[in-house]
Design an enzyme around this catalytic site. Sequence first.
Site, mmCIF file in Angstrom:
data_model
loop_
_atom_site.group_PDB
_atom_site.id
_atom_site.type_symbol
_atom_site.label_atom_id
_atom_site.label_comp_id
_atom_site.label_asym_id
_atom_site.label_seq_id
_atom_site.Cartn_x
_atom_site.Cartn_y
_atom_site.Cartn_z
ATOM 1 N N PRO A 168 58.353 15.470 53.423
ATOM 2 C CG PRO A 168 58.475 14.011 55.238
ATOM 3 C CD PRO A 168 58.369 14.045 53.753
ATOM 4 C CG ASN A 169 59.920 18.638 58.004
ATOM 5 O OD1 ASN A 169 59.019 19.314 58.483
ATOM 6 N ND2 ASN A 169 60.234 17.441 58.468
ATOM 7 N NE ARG A 202 64.428 20.659 57.685
ATOM 8 C CZ ARG A 202 64.478 19.457 57.142
ATOM 9 N NH1 ARG A 202 64.167 19.305 55.880
ATOM 10 N NH2 ARG A 202 64.829 18.420 57.849
ATOM 11 C CE1 TYR A 221 68.243 18.636 54.199
ATOM 12 C CE2 TYR A 221 67.977 19.856 56.241
ATOM 13 C CZ TYR A 221 68.013 18.656 55.563
ATOM 14 O OH TYR A 221 67.816 17.485 56.242
ATOM 15 C CG ASN A 247 64.731 15.028 49.163
ATOM 16 O OD1 ASN A 247 64.569 14.299 50.123
ATOM 17 N ND2 ASN A 247 65.575 16.041 49.176
ATOM 18 C CB ALA A 276 62.054 11.915 57.773
ATOM 19 C CG HIS A 281 65.828 7.731 56.533
ATOM 20 N ND1 HIS A 281 66.856 7.519 55.633
ATOM 21 C CD2 HIS A 281 65.691 9.071 56.643
ATOM 22 C CE1 HIS A 281 67.322 8.699 55.233
ATOM 23 N NE2 HIS A 281 66.629 9.644 55.828
ATOM 24 C CG ASP A 288 55.531 -2.063 49.701
ATOM 25 O OD1 ASP A 288 56.694 -2.506 49.526
ATOM 26 O OD2 ASP A 288 54.787 -2.431 50.631
ATOM 27 C CD GLU A 319 66.670 7.079 48.195
ATOM 28 O OE1 GLU A 319 67.391 7.315 49.172
ATOM 29 O OE2 GLU A 319 66.242 5.937 47.925
ATOM 30 C CG HIS A 351 68.846 11.693 50.093
ATOM 31 N ND1 HIS A 351 67.702 11.709 50.855
ATOM 32 C CD2 HIS A 351 68.962 10.443 49.598
ATOM 33 C CE1 HIS A 351 67.149 10.510 50.822
ATOM 34 N NE2 HIS A 351 67.889 9.723 50.058
ATOM 35 C CB ILE A 352 69.639 18.569 49.756
ATOM 36 C CG1 ILE A 352 68.423 18.799 48.847
ATOM 37 C CG2 ILE A 352 70.515 19.815 49.869
ATOM 38 C CD1 ILE A 352 67.383 19.737 49.426
ATOM 39 C CB SER A 353 72.508 16.575 53.486
ATOM 40 O OG SER A 353 71.681 15.492 53.892
ATOM 41 N NE ARG A 372 72.127 15.391 57.921
ATOM 42 C CZ ARG A 372 70.886 15.817 57.731
ATOM 43 N NH1 ARG A 372 70.317 15.695 56.554
ATOM 44 N NH2 ARG A 372 70.210 16.366 58.713
ATOM 45 N NE ARG A 408 69.293 13.164 59.472
ATOM 46 C CZ ARG A 408 68.107 13.761 59.451
ATOM 47 N NH1 ARG A 408 67.310 13.577 58.420
ATOM 48 N NH2 ARG A 408 67.713 14.535 60.435
#
Length: 137
Positions: A9-10, A17, A22, A71, A74, A77, A84, A95, A97-99, A104, A108
């Site tokens: 998402p996003n 954004r 990001y 990625n 949200a 988390h 699953d 997995e 993550h950009i940040s 943070r 997160r």
Amino acid sequence: MNILIINGPNLNLLGVREKSVYGDTSFEAYLEQLRSRYPNIAFSYYQSNVEGEIINKLHEVGFSYDGIVMNAGAYTHTSIAIADAIAAINTPVVEVHISNVYKREEYRQTSLMAKNCKGVIAGFGMESYRLAVESFV
């Protein structure tokens, strides 16, 4: 080698954004760089803001691809269902993550998916995806 990149998402808003977090590059532009750098890898890309669609995609490719770079945004988390789904498939998942999620908000810093993944890469901007790809080659 077939690698699927899944963004949650996003992440369709990358490049517009929260540029301070990001960056200002769209994912599509970055994907072209990856394809150029790794011409022998067949990259597929999927983005969805919907949890169930991400799960369906994992089920669809999770027994035939060589690797999945994910990625989940949200959902990392919050989604036991995605965690699953990762546990249920054979294809290894990294997995990303950009940040640096550990710099943070506290919420997160917990991943429900990580224990079912080959590894976790965070905090290297878009290069987090390339580092994940490197883990497969």
